[in-house]
Design a protein around this motif. Structure first.
Motif, PDB file in Angstrom:
ATOM      1  N   THR A   1      -7.759  -6.417  -5.506  1.00 35.95           N
ATOM      2  CA  THR A   1      -8.237  -6.112  -4.153  1.00 35.95           C
ATOM      3  C   THR A   1      -9.551  -6.832  -3.849  1.00 35.95           C
ATOM      4  O   THR A   1      -9.783  -7.247  -2.711  1.00 35.95           O
ATOM      5  CB  THR A   1      -8.434  -4.598  -3.979  1.00 35.95           C
ATOM      6  OG1 THR A   1      -9.213  -4.081  -5.072  1.00 35.95           O
ATOM      7  CG2 THR A   1      -7.096  -3.877  -3.962  1.00 35.95           C
TER       8      THR A   1
ATOM      9  N   MET B   1      -7.748  -2.832   2.824  1.00 35.21           N
ATOM     10  CA  MET B   1      -7.708  -3.490   1.525  1.00 35.21           C
ATOM     11  C   MET B   1      -8.954  -3.172   0.713  1.00 35.21           C
ATOM     12  O   MET B   1      -8.885  -2.928  -0.498  1.00 35.21           O
ATOM     13  CB  MET B   1      -7.572  -5.003   1.712  1.00 35.21           C
ATOM     14  CG  MET B   1      -7.185  -5.763   0.464  1.00 35.21           C
ATOM     15  SD  MET B   1      -6.937  -7.519   0.796  1.00 35.21           S
ATOM     16  CE  MET B   1      -5.603  -7.464   1.987  1.00 35.21           C
TER      17      MET B   1
ATOM     18  N   MET C   1      -1.991  -0.685  -1.080  1.00 32.71           N
ATOM     19  CA  MET C   1      -2.622  -1.378   0.044  1.00 32.71           C
ATOM     20  C   MET C   1      -1.752  -1.296   1.297  1.00 32.71           C
ATOM     21  O   MET C   1      -2.247  -1.070   2.402  1.00 32.71           O
ATOM     22  CB  MET C   1      -2.895  -2.837  -0.325  1.00 32.71           C
ATOM     23  CG  MET C   1      -4.020  -3.029  -1.324  1.00 32.71           C
ATOM     24  SD  MET C   1      -4.541  -4.757  -1.495  1.00 32.71           S
ATOM     25  CE  MET C   1      -3.023  -5.518  -2.054  1.00 32.71           C
TER      26      MET C   1
END
Length: 345
Positions: A232, A67, A113
């Motif tokens: 993120t 991530m 992701m």
């Protein structure tokens, strides 16, 4: 990865947005293109090389959560597009498109992701093949949301892709409890789910890009990069995985991740300005070849027979989509289109 295939649409969209800077620049370089008629395909193959190296970096940096690596990746998306959007004097967050821009950014971010988690939890080639199948599913979601036709060739491509994904993931309820030796070091189920869901989000990002076709590509990429970084960063903070890469090799590879992403985007954009989307899509299939090569070279993992067979099916479906795009884009009186007539139906 999800965002690099989306650039095929971004380039097409930019031609109708009122700014012809890049097309004019390429027009001035027509002699170079004439001397090297396959330059566009060469650039597309080079973009595959850089994007595949990004996958290698993601898989190698085991001490950094995927991530957070995605956040560094999006920095490579945002920074190069800021000068473009300023130079072209485009409205960064235009009214009437804001909800769609946010939705497209969120969907694209989740897709990337998940693809990074797939690279971490599956053999590199297996994850790359599944993630690379995004264009095949675009026809399905375009049919659902945009009411676009979904013909026989699209249906065949989807079926081939699903069969390929089944072979690659090797689900125990179909193949029994026997496990391929190479997968013993991975959480294959988690990786397979992440990779497949990533393709779903990626395909929907394609559909949203078609809805946003009136906007300049720099506006879309700027919003994508900025919102993705915030998204993120928020996830990393919530899950307690936010950290700085260690000095030395880790920081160097993080910089390479952003740099290779930028180079891959630029090369793909240039190739799509020089060549039709169909041949470029075919050249981009080199991504799968590179993934198998890196898997053996860098990670000493020999692909299983199921992975190879699945990759052949997925690659065939992607090539089928590319050839069909190419055939439909050719003039009706073209001799080549007549040769590819069955794909132009």
């Amino acid at each position: 990865m999800t965002e690099h295939v989306e650039l095929q649409h971004l380039v097409d969209l930019s031609t109708g947005s009122g700014d012809e800077t890049l097309p004019n620049l390429l027009e001035n370089k027509r002699p170079l293109i004439k001397r090297c008629p396959y330059l566009g395909l060469l650039l597309a193959t080079l973009s595959s090389l850089f994007f595949s190296l990004c996958s290698v970096i993601v898989k190698s940096l085991v001490n950094i959560d995927p991530m957070q690596l995605a956040m560094f990746r999006f920095i490579g998306v945002l920074l190069p597009t800021i000068p473009i959007v300023i130079y072209t004097e485009q409205p960064i967050f235009p009214q009437g498109k804001r909800i769609l821009l946010i939705l497209r950014s969120v969907v694209g971010t989740v897709g990337l992701m998940l693809s990074f988690y797939a690279f971490r939890n599956m053999p590199l080639a297996d994850a790359s093949v599944i993630v690379f199948s995004v264009p095949v599913f675009v026809a399905l979601f375009a049919r659902v949301f945009l009411k676009e036709p979904c013909g026989i060739w699209n249906t065949i491509s989807i079926i081939l892709t699903l069969l390929g994904v089944i072979l690659i993931t090797h689900p125990p309820f179909l193949f029994g409890s026997e496990q391929v030796e190479i997968n013993q070091n991975y959480n294959s189920l988690r990786g397979a789910v992440a990779a497949f869901v990533s393709t779903i989000f990626g395909a929907n990002a394609y559909v949203l890009l078609r809805v946003l076709k009136g906007l300049h590509f720099s506006v879309i990429m700027t919003n994508f990069g900025a919102i993705a970084i915030l998204q993120t960063l928020f996830y990393s903070f919530i899950f307690g995985i936010l950290c700085m890469p260690n000095c030395g090799t880790e920081r160097f590879l993080v910089v390479c991740l952003a740099l290779f992403s930028y180079l891959g985007q630029i090369l793909l954009t240039m190739s799509l300005q020089m060549e039709q989307a169909g041949p470029v899509a075919i050249a981009r299939s080199a991504d799968i070849v590179f993934a198998f090569l890196w898997q053996v070279m860098f990670f000493d993992e020999i692909p299983s027979k199921y992975s190879v067979c699945g990759a052949v099916l997925v690659l065939s479906s992607v090539l089928l989509v590319g050839i069909r795009k190419w055939a439909l884009a050719l003039p009706a009186e073209s001799h080549l289109r007549k040769m590819l007539g069955v794909f132009a139906q």
